[in-house]
Design an enzyme around this catalytic site. Structure first.
Site, PDB file in Angstrom:
ATOM      1  CE  LYS A 210      45.612 -20.704 -30.623  1.00 25.36           C
ATOM      2  NZ  LYS A 210      47.749 -20.725 -29.661  1.00 25.36           N
TER       3      LYS A 210
ATOM      4  CB  SER B 152      46.139 -21.854 -25.841  1.00 23.74           C
ATOM      5  OG  SER B 152      47.153 -21.278 -27.290  1.00 23.74           O
TER       6      SER B 152
ATOM      7  CB  SER C 253      50.422 -22.358 -27.791  1.00 21.08           C
ATOM      8  OG  SER C 253      50.074 -21.109 -26.165  1.00 21.08           O
TER       9      SER C 253
END
Length: 447
Positions: A78, A152, A176
């Protein structure tokens, strides 16, 4: 010829250690799949093709090659976690495009275990929202590219669901990891506070954000979790008879759970009952103030992260979110409201070992440039489809998303498992029982 894209991390690592395939061959096949599919998916912000192949060769030359738990396994990271030699953009034009001098501790542990970082994945700006879109890209759900992958950690989830990597690294401050995992049919676990390293100097949203794995199987999630924790994978064992509470109630007043997600929770409850657990309906005593507490922490975390950045380079929804959070910074940082929530919910978890809920209230919003829309439309879209994850970041307790069933569209559905502090292994074992009794398809049919 054996195809390695779409295989699990455990399968790949075993084959590499037994020299049935080289790390370079595995990585090259996954890079080819990324090149073929990512134009439709939008999982990656940056692909490290040449660097990844070179690092695969380095793994093959290591003296401890036969002992590496993730030998030659491609992994995506990420884009809010530092990868040595790559910029860390966090989905924003306001962040510097300068290479990181060193790996984040979780990335370093994956590499030490033999994993090869093939790229950095898209996130919404500053990892604020539950749809992954922004000036650097839009991540779509490989099962239904008209829909957002969620956020996210949406790019990481999309990469795994499309078979572009077998595992990916993300983090979870208000859902997330669990939100995109639920959208994309993956297994993930948000550990309790302090179980996995956060990283010195990194944003943790006042201790709410935890790093964790995204995987297609419970075995892979357990394997990656142990590497991130710096421990040896323990033996898989039955969790014993557990007291499981099933709740179909949204923690946020006025938000309803759609039929497919309620049905998935009922189905999972039936599977656990047949596995011998004591299952009953029971709702946690969520306070009416939970919505305002969640909003205060959500916006204050953004305000803290945005402080060193040029606001003129932030998108409008992020600027508004940050501005609204500034007055809450002092109150949120005290931790008083989180402690009050823990005290309120602890008696419920004294009576029950595990809470089972739907993972989402409804499927994700349409994929598109949500960052160009107003702040209120973003907040309403997020809270209406993902109200079930934030309480467990506020408490700091472990929670998982586990696939269970399908939506009418054919995309995956999912449930959430929540436990008391220190019960990560128990949740993984329970998820393994669900997987055994209701096996799910590993990746989306994109070819």
């Amino acid at each position: 010829m054996t195809t390695w894209a779409g295989r699990t991390a455990a399968e790949i690592s075993a084959a590499v250690r037994e020299k049935r395939v080289t790390p370079r061959e595995v990585v090259a096949e996954h890079l080819a799949r990324i090149e073929r599919l990512d134009g439709r998916v939008g999982a990656f912000r940056a692909v490290r093709a040449e660097a990844a192949l070179a690092e695969a060769d380095e793994v093959a030359a290591r003296g401890d090659f036969a002992e590496l738990p993730l030998a030659g396994v491609p992994v995506a990271v990420k884009d809010n976690l530092a990868v040595r030699g790559e910029s860390r953009r966090i989905g924003s034009a306001a962040t510097p495009d300068t290479p990181a001098p060193r790996d984040h501790v979780t990335v370093a542990r994956l590499r030490a275990a033999g994993a090869v970082v093939v790229g950095l994945t898209n996130v919404p700006e500053l990892c604020v929202f539950g749809t992954t879109d922004g000036v650097l890209g839009i991540a779509r759900n490989p099962w239904d590219p008209t829909r957002s992958a969620g956020g996210s950690s949406g790019g990481s989830a999309a990469a795994v669901a499309a078979g572009m990597v077998p595992i990916a690294l993300g983090n979870d401050g208000m859902g997330s990891l669990r939100i995109p995992a639920a959208n994309c049919g993956l297994v993930t676990i948000k550990p309790g506070q302090g179980v996995l390293p956060a990283g010195e100097g990194d944003s943790t949203w006042f201790g709410m954000s935890e790093n964790g794995p995204l995987a297609t199987t419970v075995e892979d999630a357990r394997l990656m979790f142990s590497v991130l924790a710096g421990t040896e994978p323990g033996p898989v064992s039955a969790p014993g008879v557990l007291r499981v509470a099933v709740s179909l109630r949204s923690p946020l007043a006025g938000v309803t759970i759609s039929r497919p997600y309620a049905a998935a929770a009922r189905d999972a409850a039936g599977l656990l009952m047949r596995a011998g657990h004591q299952v009953r309906r029971a709702d946690p005593p969520y306070p009416l103030s939970l919505a305002t507490t969640s909003l205060a922490h959500w916006t204050a975390g953004t305000a803290a992260d945005a402080r060193p950045l040029d606001p003129r380079l932030l998108t409008r929804r992020t600027r508004v979110h940050s501005r609204l959070g500034r007055p809450f910074l002092r109150t949120v940082s005290s931790g008083a409201s989180r402690e009050e929530l823990r005290r309120r919910l602890e008696p419920f978890f004294a009576e029950h070992d595990v809470l089972l809920t739907p993972a989402l209230a409804r499927r994700s919003p349409k994929a598109g440039p949500w960052h160009e829309r107003g702040w209120l439309s973003n907040v309403l879209a997020n809270t209406n489809y993902s109200p079930l994850t934030p309480p467990w970041n506020l408490t700091g307790w472990p929670a998982m998303s586990v696939p269970c069933g399908t939506l009418p569209s054919g995309a995956p559905c999912a449930v959430q498992l929540v436990g008391r502090p220190g019960t990560e292994s128990r949740l993984l074992e329970l998820a393994g029982q669900l997987e055994e009794r209701n096996p799910w398809q590993r990746t989306a049919p994109m070819d």
